[in-house]
Each structure stands twice: as structure tokens, then as C-alpha cells.
Enzyme design. Structure first.
Site, short mmCIF file in Angstrom:
data_model
loop_
_atom_site.label_atom_id
_atom_site.label_comp_id
_atom_site.label_asym_id
_atom_site.label_seq_id
_atom_site.Cartn_x
_atom_site.Cartn_y
_atom_site.Cartn_z
N ARG A 88 34.16 27.87 53.55
CA ARG A 88 34.96 28.88 54.25
C ARG A 88 35.17 28.49 55.72
O ARG A 88 36.19 28.82 56.30
CB ARG A 88 34.31 30.26 54.15
CG ARG A 88 34.59 30.91 52.80
CD ARG A 88 33.96 32.27 52.70
NE ARG A 88 34.54 33.02 51.57
CZ ARG A 88 33.97 34.07 51.02
NH1 ARG A 88 32.82 34.53 51.48
NH2 ARG A 88 34.55 34.69 50.00
N LYS A 148 27.19 41.64 39.18
CA LYS A 148 27.18 43.04 38.72
C LYS A 148 28.54 43.50 38.19
O LYS A 148 29.55 43.27 38.82
CB LYS A 148 26.81 43.95 39.88
CG LYS A 148 25.42 43.75 40.39
CD LYS A 148 25.16 44.66 41.57
CE LYS A 148 26.05 44.28 42.72
NZ LYS A 148 25.91 45.01 43.94
N GLY A 168 33.22 33.35 46.93
CA GLY A 168 32.34 32.54 47.78
C GLY A 168 31.31 31.78 46.95
O GLY A 168 31.14 30.57 47.11
N GLY A 194 36.60 39.05 45.88
CA GLY A 194 37.14 40.40 45.75
C GLY A 194 38.60 40.49 46.17
O GLY A 194 39.40 41.16 45.51
P1 ADP Z 1 31.54 35.34 43.88
O1 ADP Z 1 30.86 35.25 45.24
O2 ADP Z 1 32.07 34.02 43.43
O3 ADP Z 1 32.57 36.43 43.84
P2 ADP Z 1 29.42 37.00 42.81
O4 ADP Z 1 28.98 37.28 44.22
O5 ADP Z 1 30.02 38.11 42.05
O6 ADP Z 1 30.41 35.73 42.80
O7 ADP Z 1 28.17 36.51 41.94
C1 ADP Z 1 27.41 35.39 42.31
C2 ADP Z 1 25.95 35.55 41.94
O8 ADP Z 1 25.80 35.95 40.59
C3 ADP Z 1 25.20 34.23 42.09
O9 ADP Z 1 24.30 34.32 43.16
C4 ADP Z 1 24.49 34.06 40.74
O10 ADP Z 1 23.14 33.65 40.86
C5 ADP Z 1 24.55 35.46 40.16
N1 ADP Z 1 24.45 35.41 38.70
C6 ADP Z 1 25.28 34.82 37.84
N2 ADP Z 1 24.78 34.90 36.58
C7 ADP Z 1 23.63 35.58 36.67
C8 ADP Z 1 22.63 35.98 35.71
N3 ADP Z 1 22.75 35.66 34.44
N4 ADP Z 1 21.55 36.65 36.17
C9 ADP Z 1 21.43 36.94 37.46
N5 ADP Z 1 22.32 36.60 38.41
C10 ADP Z 1 23.41 35.91 38.02
#
Ligand code: ADP
Ligand code: MG
Length: 407
Positions: free
Chosen positions: A39, A209, A362, A386
Site C-alpha cells: 500500500r 469473519k 490488504g 472492503g
Molecule cells: P483482506 O484484508 O484481504 O480483506 P480479511 O481481513 O478479511 O482479508 O481476512 C484476513 C485474515 O483472515 C488473515 O489474517 C487470515 O489469517 C484470516 N483467516 C483466513 N482463514 C482463516 C481461518 N480458517 N481461521 C482463522 N483465520 C483465518
């Protein structure tokens, strides 16, 4: 939307709202390490252009989610943007002055010392509770104090543009403004995803989540042909289908909403694909013992940190005929190498698609780089998670709307 070419930036103080919310390794809280500076790099073209044109650049950005009732509590708890300013200085090859507050005495001092072509960064704007306040008056107050630091505003923090925050939404109205290069590039790619995408259009959603992304899923049901649900959010879906998920991430209160989404998808003929096997670990740790279980026989005392090998094959099949792909959210805890295979498999399958492929978020962007994929394995790696998702849903991004207003 105006671009920075349309602003008389030379010799003027320009507030640049950037998205520098980089993922960090917090295992040593005293010395957090930036794990992916994508970023910061993505913000360089706009910053460099402003420098070259002799602007006095004042960067406003946030980092993490500071907690606390007031400025003092948040500033004490962190995280500070100082390491990000240092990294930006390295990448620019010039010093970046750092203000130890946002709109206080130090910000005024640092800004007053700038000469043409200099760059400064203010401390984490989310230390100011008004930044994220729901109260229009509070946000406007902070917007006014930020506006007093400069004469012009450039919005380039794409990853924060879905937020109705003071520095993103309220501030542009107070100063002549334009969009930075990153925002223009992101919008150009996302527009291609929304305007008549080639089909099948497959969306892969993962991450931590479902509560972050359930609204997105509901809105994508009339846009995408197939939704692949992976990562931490998949367990709430599996639970809604009656499966045991042990100690895996679960948002039990979202089960009714997930059930409704599954029914609506079936009604509309949108295919939803869930994991068929899971890697079950004995705990949340990089070296936790683990085995593969089918979703029909997951033990109550295990926690899933990744999807299993049969799911990796299934998802590769579901991506093989895609003409358009959007992916947000890692498929497992890729930060632990033992649990990165699912995320690697998704990235590999998407990299084989010859149509338009966009990776957003991210952590997702950090994951593909950490796993060794080059940026040109995909059409575009978006800095927005998001923000990209809300754009794809067809929702107006407050930060973009504010830049579109004449000013
Ligand atoms: P982004 O930043 O790409 O939008 P998110 O912030 O929604 O993605 O999610 C990223 C996080 O989700 C990572 O830190 C990863 O460790 C966690 N994650 C992915 N799969 C699992 C899982 N099975 N159990 C716990 N955490 C998870
Ligand atoms: Mg994230």
C-alpha cells in the site's frame, strides 16, 4: 473527477489522504514489522508527482484500529504511523517529517517548516475519535482543523473510501480537491468488473469473519454466477448446513442470516461452493499438530486453520472455466506456513484464468506476494478490500462521491 494535474499544487500545502494501513507482524509489539509495504508502494506515484511539481505534501493516513475513549488513550495504545513514515522515506529516498499528533501543536510546527517538494506525515488520524464518529458535527470539527493545515486536498486512499470518515468524506468539501493516481487506477479496473463482466463471473470470498462480508454476498447474488466461500467465514456457512466445526472461527449469531443467503442463492440459481474438507489443528499456533478431516466428520475439539486437499481440487475446478474472477480474503491462516496451502491453491487457480482477474484486500494482497506470486499473475491487485467489495456491490463510496463534487 479532477486529477492532480488540474490542481495548482506548486508552492502550496497539499493534504494527501493516503491508505497506508499495512499489515504488520505484531509478535514483538515494541518493534512491529511491516510485512507487506504494497500500500505504501501503491501511493508512491501520486506522492512523487506532487513532489516533482513542488507541492508541500502533508500525508493523512490511518493504521489499525486504535482503541480508547479519547485521543490520549488511543495515542498511548497505538499503533503509531512512525514506522510507516520511515518506510515511505526509504522508498522515496528522501526524509519524511513526522508529526507526533494529528491536528495539534506538533502538526502545526511540522507543516510550517515544509518547503516546496517536502513531505510530512501526520500521526495516525484514528487517534482522533472524531475521525470515525457517527456525529456529523464532530467529524466536521476535525475536518476543519485538518483543512486549516493546507490549501488543497488530494484523495488517494482507495482502501478507506467506503468509510464516511472525516479525512475521507468531510474534508474534501472544505478544500479544492482532486483524485490521486491510485484511486483513478482502482476505479478503472473495478468499472470493468461491474460493466458487463465476461461470464462465468466467479467471486471467491474468504478472510476472517462473515459479519464483514455477509451484506456483500447478498448483493453479489445478482451479479456473480458462482460464489466460493473459503477461510474463516466458511465455518459459519458449514455450521448453518449442519456440520460440526469444533473450535473454528464461528459467528453463531449470523447463522440465520447465512441460512437465508443460502436459500436465496438456491432460488436465484447462483452456485455457492463450500469446503468439503478441512485441516483441523489442535490450537491456533504455527506449529500446532494438524490432520485433514471431511466436513462431515470434523472433531469437536479441533480448530480449522485451512481448507483440505479435496477442497483445493474442487475450487480449482470451479475456477477453471471462469472468464472473470474477483477474490477477497485468504482461504486459511496463510501467515503460518503450515496453513497456507489453501490460499496458495486459490491464488494458483486464479493465476491460470486468462480473463480479467482481480485480487483485493490488504491481507489478500499480502498473501499472494508472501506466497511468491508476482503481481502480473493477476490483472490487478487492488489495495482495497472492503472498498472494492462495496464498489462491486454497486454502492456509492462516500470518499469517491466527495471527490466527484466540484471543488
Ligand atoms: P483482506 O484484508 O484481504 O480483506 P480479511 O481481513 O478479511 O482479508 O481476512 C484476513 C485474515 O483472515 C488473515 O489474517 C487470515 O489469517 C484470516 N483467516 C483466513 N482463514 C482463516 C481461518 N480458517 N481461521 C482463522 N483465520 C483465518
Ligand atoms: Mg484485512
Amino acid at each position: 473527477m479532477k486529477s492532480i494535474e488540474d490542481l495548482p499544487v506548486s508552492g502550496h500545502r497539499v493534504l494527501l489522504r493516503a491508505d497506508l494501513n499495512v499489515p504488520r507482524d505484531l509478535s514483538d509489539p515494541e518493534h512491529p514489522r511491516i510485512t507487506d509495504d504494497g500500500r505504501i508502494r501503491a501511493s508512491l506515484p501520486t506522492i512523487q508527482k506532487l513532489i516533482d511539481r513542488g507541492a508541500r505534501v502533508v500525508i493523512v493516513a490511518h493504521l489499525g484500529r486504535p482503541k480508547g475513549a479519547d485521543y490520549a488513550e488511543r495515542a498511548a495504545g497505538g499503533p503509531s504511523l512512525r514506522p510507516v513514515a520511515a518506510r515511505l522515506g526509504e522508498l522515496l529516498g528522501r526524509p519524511v517529517a513526522f508529526a507526533t499528533d494529528v491536528v495539534g501543536a506538533d502538526a502545526a510546527r511540522v507543516v510550517a517548516q515544509l518547503t516546496d517538494g517536502d513531505v510530512a506525515m501526520l500521526e495516525n488520524v484514528r487517534f482522533e475519535p472524531a475521525e470515525t464518529s457517527k456525529d456529523d458535527g464532530q467529524r466536521a470539527g476535525l475536518g476543519g482543523r485538518l483543512a486549516a493545515l493546507a490549501q488543497l486536498y488530494v484523495g488517494d486512499g482507495f482502501g478507506a473510501m467506503h468509510r464516511r470518515h472525516a479525512s475521507v468524506f468531510d474534508l474534501p468539501a472544505l478544500l479544492p480537491h482532486a483524485a490521486g493516481y491510485l484511486v483513478l487506477a482502482e476505479v478503472a479496473v473495478l468499472r470493468r468488473l461491474t460493466q458487463d463482466p465476461a461470464r462465468p463471473y466467479v467471486v471467491v470470498l474468504g478472510g476472517a469473519k462473515p459479519s464483514d462480508k455477509l451484506a456483500v454476498i447478498e448483493n453479489l447474488l445478482d451479479k456473480a454466477d458462482r460464489l466460493l466461500i473459503v477461510g474463516g467465514m466458511s465455518y459459519t456457512f458449514l455450521k448453518a448446513c449442519g456440520h460440526e466445526v469444533g473450535h473454528s472461527l464461528l459467528e453463531a449469531d449470523k447463522i440465520p442470516q447465512v441460512t437465508a443467503v443460502l436459500a436465496e442463492a438456491a432460488r436465484r440459481g447462483v452456485e455457492i461452493v463450500l469446503p468439503v474438507d478441512l485441516v483441523g489443528a489442535t490450537g491456533f499456533a504455527p506449529d500446532a499438530e494438524h490432520e485433514v478431516f471431511p466436513v462431515t466428520a470434523f472433531p469437536a475439539d479441533r480448530e480449522s486453520l485451512d481448507m483440505g486437499p479435496a477442497t483445493r481440487v474442487l475450487l480449482a475446478e470451479k475456477l477453471a472455466d471462469a472468464q472473470t474472477v474477483f477474490w477477497n480474503g485468504p482461504a486459511g491462516v496463510f501467515e503460518f506456513p503450515a496453513f497456507a496451502a489453501g490460499t496458495r491453491a486459490v491464488a494458483a487457480a486464479i493465476s491460470r484464468v486468462s480473463g480479467l482477474t482481480v485480487v483485493g484486500g490488504g491481507d489478500s494482497a499480502a498473501a499472494v506476494r508472501k506466497l511468491g506470486f508476482s503481481d502480473d499473475a493477476f490483472t490487478h491487485i487492488s489495495t482495497g478490500g472492503g472498498a472494492s467489495l462495496e464498489y462491486l456491490e454497486g454502492r456509492e463510496l462516500p470518499g469517491l462521491a466527495a471527490l466527484e463534487d466540484a471543488g
